[in-house]
Design a protein around this motif. Structure first.
Motif, PDB file in Angstrom:
ATOM      1  N   ARG A 334       0.691  -1.183   0.002  1.00  0.00           N
ATOM      2  CA  ARG A 334      -0.052  -0.096   0.056  1.00  0.00           C
ATOM      3  C   ARG A 334       0.879   1.153   0.184  1.00  0.00           C
ATOM      4  NH1 ARG A 334      -5.148  -1.160   2.960  1.00  0.00           N
ATOM      5  NH2 ARG A 334      -5.316  -3.459   3.096  1.00  0.00           N
ATOM      6  N   VAL A 339      -0.993   3.395   4.628  1.00  0.00           N
ATOM      7  CA  VAL A 339      -0.443   3.180   5.979  1.00  0.00           C
ATOM      8  C   VAL A 339      -0.601   3.973   6.881  1.00  0.00           C
ATOM      9  CG1 VAL A 339       1.506   2.253   7.216  1.00  0.00           C
ATOM     10  CG2 VAL A 339       1.417   1.742   4.561  1.00  0.00           C
ATOM     11  N   HIS A 342      -4.626   4.263   8.208  1.00  0.00           N
ATOM     12  CA  HIS A 342      -4.623   2.828   9.022  1.00  0.00           C
ATOM     13  C   HIS A 342      -4.164   3.446  10.580  1.00  0.00           C
ATOM     14  CE1 HIS A 342      -5.766   0.765   5.486  1.00  0.00           C
ATOM     15  NE2 HIS A 342      -6.567  -0.172   6.328  1.00  0.00           N
ATOM     16  N   VAL A 391      -0.833  -4.497   5.543  1.00  0.00           N
ATOM     17  CA  VAL A 391      -0.736  -3.030   5.759  1.00  0.00           C
ATOM     18  C   VAL A 391       0.788  -2.688   6.505  1.00  0.00           C
ATOM     19  CG1 VAL A 391      -1.454  -0.903   6.928  1.00  0.00           C
ATOM     20  CG2 VAL A 391      -2.929  -2.580   6.290  1.00  0.00           C
TER      21      VAL A 391
END
Ligand code: ASP
Ligand code: MG
Length: 468
Positions: A334, A339, A342, A391
């Protein structure tokens, strides 16, 4: 007047606080005010909010009902003891004990639910977290009554602190100001309203909290809403200092700082003020004073609108001792912003305060600095993200660090301040682990090894002659 957790840490201290309120109510000393009408805002007894949040997490995780009972009993004991030490009148003490029991029973029910379901939502976390203040306010009000004043306690919601649903960091609604004024102003003439800080309520009456340290914010929200003459934040310190006097012998009290500088100090995480506490008073230019509980007659630090004309480029150095750096490396699947999204949402959902952020350009790593007390909670949140495994590749922690910040409005537009800061550190052989500078230019923050932090603070304090 707002009283922080240390100011109301136990019964004796609560008594001192009540006597102080009585003194200023009766003498009207030290203010230009026409009438000595005082609203008191109280924090939770020192350490209680942390205990509430940590126990709620653990109770949800472990699901052990005995733990609920033990915890509630311990809280009852602490608060009943405080009430007994603070309140001399038997009948007032009885009233307060009944109020405490009712509130604790309500909390116990909620904790039992959390325990059974094994689930802790941001909404329930706020509900539980608000009990520190909800238990403190009846004790302070009872103590004031035992000294012969009229006093009533109010929850945030009862005081009109209406917020949105942003649990853990709720924002005030525009309609709150009128609500607060209507609820507090009539009370002021007949009693000292004692408001539970830190908490508010959404429009459906659900409890919210204003972010850690939020009682300052409660005080400035109320002060602005009722057009207070001044807002006094009582602390166990002389005021806002150029540095922590426990570390820097020549630290001096700053008699005056501007709203902007105070904001900078608090945004950085120095425990002077809640980061959002300045905002409500800016438009009305209401002065805030940080006052010393041990020297009530001292003027403390005045925080006001005007930028002080000073030759000093850098006025204060702050140091946050127990901090940790968390380095999060993305998997590469990603983008780094994905990242980051998140990581930050997970941390926000668990009410983690982030002190500093930095991201190197070539790496897929984001570094965050947080208080070590919140590390377990933060790591839990970050591990939670990785359930899917796409992630985060790696997450490392270094708890052997201190975050530091140099603050001063005079730094704006003056070239070479950062150079001087880092040269002062270099001269001492101190290496800098992480750097960030806010675009306001009022603040340069950096991280050094914990065992070098005091030397670093001293070097910078000396270099900029902050003590003079
Ligand atoms: N008790 C809350 C906290 O510890 C709010 C405050 O102290 O201002 O964050
Ligand atoms: Mg506190």
């Amino acid at each position: 007047m707002k009283f922080g957790g240390k100011a109301v840490a136990n019964g004796d201290k609560i008594r001192t606080v009540a006597e102080l309120i009585k003194h200023f109510k009766e003498t009207n000393e030290g203010t230009q005010a026409e009438g000595a009408e005082i609203v008191a805002v109280t924090s939770a007894l020192s350490g209680v909010t942390d205990m509430l949040l940590d126990n709620a997490e653990q109770i949800a995780a472990v699901g052990d009902m005995d733990r609920v009972t033990e915890f509630v009993d311990a809280l009852r004991a602490t608060h009943e003891q405080a009430a007994a030490d603070a309140i001399a009148s038997e009948s007032e003490l009885e009233t307060v004990k009944i109020e405490l029991r009712e509130r604790l029973a309500e909390m116990e029910k909620a904790l039992s639910g959390i325990c059974l379901l094994g689930e802790l939502t941001p909404r329930s976390l706020d509900f539980i977290g608000s009990f520190g203040e909800r238990l403190a306010a009846p004790i302070l009000a009872g103590t004031l009554r035992s000294l012969g004043l009229h006093a009533v306690h109010l929850t945030g919601g009862e005081a009109g602190i209406l917020t949105n649903d942003d649990f853990g960091n709720a924002q005030l609604l525009g309609s709150a100001r009128d609500e607060i004024r209507q609820r507090i102003t009539p009370l002021l003439r007949i009693a000292v309203p004692v408001v539970a800080g830190f908490m508010g309520e959404n429009q459906r009456g659900i409890v919210t909290t204003l972010g850690r340290g939020g009682s300052d914010y409660t005080a400035t929200i109320i002060g602005a809403a009722i057009d207070a003459d001044e807002i006094w934040l009582w602390k166990e310190t002389e005021g806002i200092m150029s540095a922590d006097p426990k570390i820097i012998a020549h630290a001096r009290k700053l008699p005056y700082i501007s709203y902007n500088e105070a904001m900078e100090l608090s945004y950085f995480g120095a425990s002077v003020l809640h980061p959002r506490a300045i905002e409500p008073v800016m438009a009305k230019k209401i002065p805030i004073r940080v006052k010393n509980l041990f020297k009530p007659e001292d003027a403390g630090t005045l925080i006001g609108e005007a930028a002080e004309p000073t030759k000093k480029v850098a006025k204060a150095i702050t140091l946050i001792e127990n901090t940790s750096i968390i380095n999060v490396t993305g998997t590469g699947v990603r983008s780094i912003s994905d990242v980051a999204a998140h990581v930050f949402s997970a941390l926000a959902a668990t009410n983690i305060d982030i002190i500093m952020i930095s991201q190197g350009s070539s790496e897929r790593t984001i570094s965050l600095v947080i208080g070590t007390a919140q590390l377990d909670r933060a790591m839990g949140a970050i591990r939670g993200i990785n359930a899917e495994g796409t992630v985060i590749r790696d997450c490392t922690v270094n708890s052997n660090v201190s975050a530091m910040g140099v603050v001063g409005a005079g730094m704006v537009g003056i070239p070479g301040v950062a150079g001087k800061v880092f040269a002062a550190l270099g001269n001492e052989g101190i290496s800098v682990i992480m750097i960030s500078q806010g675009s306001s230019e009022f603040n340069i923050s950096f991280v050094v090894k914990k065992d070098e932090a005091h030397r670093a603070a001293q070097a910078i304090h000396d270099f900029f002659d902050m003590g003079a």
